[in-house]
Design a protein around this motif. Structure first.
Motif, PDB file in Angstrom:
ATOM      1  N   SER A  24       0.819  -1.217   0.000  1.00  0.00           N
ATOM      2  CA  SER A  24       0.000   0.000   0.000  1.00  0.00           C
ATOM      3  C   SER A  24       0.854   1.268   0.000  1.00  0.00           C
ATOM      4  N   THR A  42      -6.175 -13.745 -17.159  1.00  0.00           N
ATOM      5  CA  THR A  42      -5.894 -15.025 -16.499  1.00  0.00           C
ATOM      6  C   THR A  42      -5.939 -16.176 -17.495  1.00  0.00           C
ATOM      7  N   THR A  48      -9.717  -8.922 -16.367  1.00  0.00           N
ATOM      8  CA  THR A  48     -10.324  -7.884 -15.546  1.00  0.00           C
ATOM      9  C   THR A  48      -9.562  -6.600 -15.795  1.00  0.00           C
ATOM     10  N   PHE A  50      -8.842  -3.125 -14.172  1.00  0.00           N
ATOM     11  CA  PHE A  50      -8.908  -2.222 -13.028  1.00  0.00           C
ATOM     12  C   PHE A  50      -8.597  -0.841 -13.592  1.00  0.00           C
ATOM     13  N   GLY A  59      -8.633  -0.693  -4.979  1.00  0.00           N
ATOM     14  CA  GLY A  59      -9.368  -1.927  -5.271  1.00  0.00           C
ATOM     15  C   GLY A  59      -8.452  -3.014  -5.804  1.00  0.00           C
ATOM     16  N   TYR A  60      -7.524  -2.634  -6.661  1.00  0.00           N
ATOM     17  CA  TYR A  60      -6.558  -3.598  -7.186  1.00  0.00           C
ATOM     18  C   TYR A  60      -5.711  -4.166  -6.052  1.00  0.00           C
ATOM     19  N   GLU A  62      -6.413  -4.403  -2.901  1.00  0.00           N
ATOM     20  CA  GLU A  62      -7.212  -5.218  -1.984  1.00  0.00           C
ATOM     21  C   GLU A  62      -7.430  -6.639  -2.496  1.00  0.00           C
ATOM     22  N   GLN A  63      -7.499  -6.832  -3.804  1.00  0.00           N
ATOM     23  CA  GLN A  63      -7.778  -8.164  -4.347  1.00  0.00           C
ATOM     24  C   GLN A  63      -6.507  -8.978  -4.591  1.00  0.00           C
ATOM     25  N   ARG A  64      -5.336  -8.345  -4.487  1.00  0.00           N
ATOM     26  CA  ARG A  64      -4.078  -9.036  -4.774  1.00  0.00           C
ATOM     27  C   ARG A  64      -3.789 -10.137  -3.760  1.00  0.00           C
ATOM     28  N   GLU A  65      -3.135 -11.182  -4.226  1.00  0.00           N
ATOM     29  CA  GLU A  65      -2.622 -12.239  -3.356  1.00  0.00           C
ATOM     30  C   GLU A  65      -1.246 -11.799  -2.882  1.00  0.00           C
ATOM     31  N   ARG A  66      -1.216 -11.159  -1.738  1.00  0.00           N
ATOM     32  CA  ARG A  66       0.051 -10.630  -1.229  1.00  0.00           C
ATOM     33  C   ARG A  66       1.036 -11.733  -0.921  1.00  0.00           C
TER      34      ARG A  66
END
Length: 125
Positions: A24, A42, A48, A50, A59-60, A62-66
């Motif tokens: 962030s 994908t 998708t 963004f 928003g991008y 928040e959806q990420r696989e950190r």
């Protein structure tokens, strides 16, 4: 395109932060009039987009696989305010997708525009 340590320094740092413990922090690097489009494919024709301003970037994030995917530079260059970055996304070290990013850095050193395209259907390595 070149592949030196000074090529696309802003985007190089951007992806390092994105892959780090506090992704962030990239929100501190954008301008007030920031806009982006990240087209995230994908495979199988599924994607998708963004797109928008700071809220779209949030928003991008928040959806990420950190901590799962990392970005690796293959080549990069800078032309005036613009940086171009060709990279590879890896999941646990295994190549998953290729991506290209274009960014415009304003006079205050903040990212003003960002366009990223990602596809698992093509490799540059």
């Amino acid at each position: 395109m070149t592949d030196t340590s000074t090529a696309a320094p802003f985007l190089t740092a951007w992806f390092e932060i994105l892959d780090g413990d506090e992704p962030s922090r990239i929100l501190d690097l954008i301008s007030d009039d920031f806009s982006l489009s990240i087209l995230f494919s994908t495979g199988d024709g599924n994607a998708t987009d963004f797109a928008g301003d700071r809220a779209a970037l949030v928003g991008y994030l928040e959806q990420r696989e950190r901590g799962t995917r990392t970005h690796h530079r293959l080549s990069a260059t800078t032309l005036g305010q613009d940086e171009l970055f060709l990279g590879e996304v890896r999941r646990a070290g295994v190549p998953e997708a290729s991506f290209v990013a274009a960014g415009r850095v304003n006079g205050e050193g903040r990212l003003q525009r960002l366009l990223i395209g990602r596809s698992s259907e093509i490799r540059f390595t």
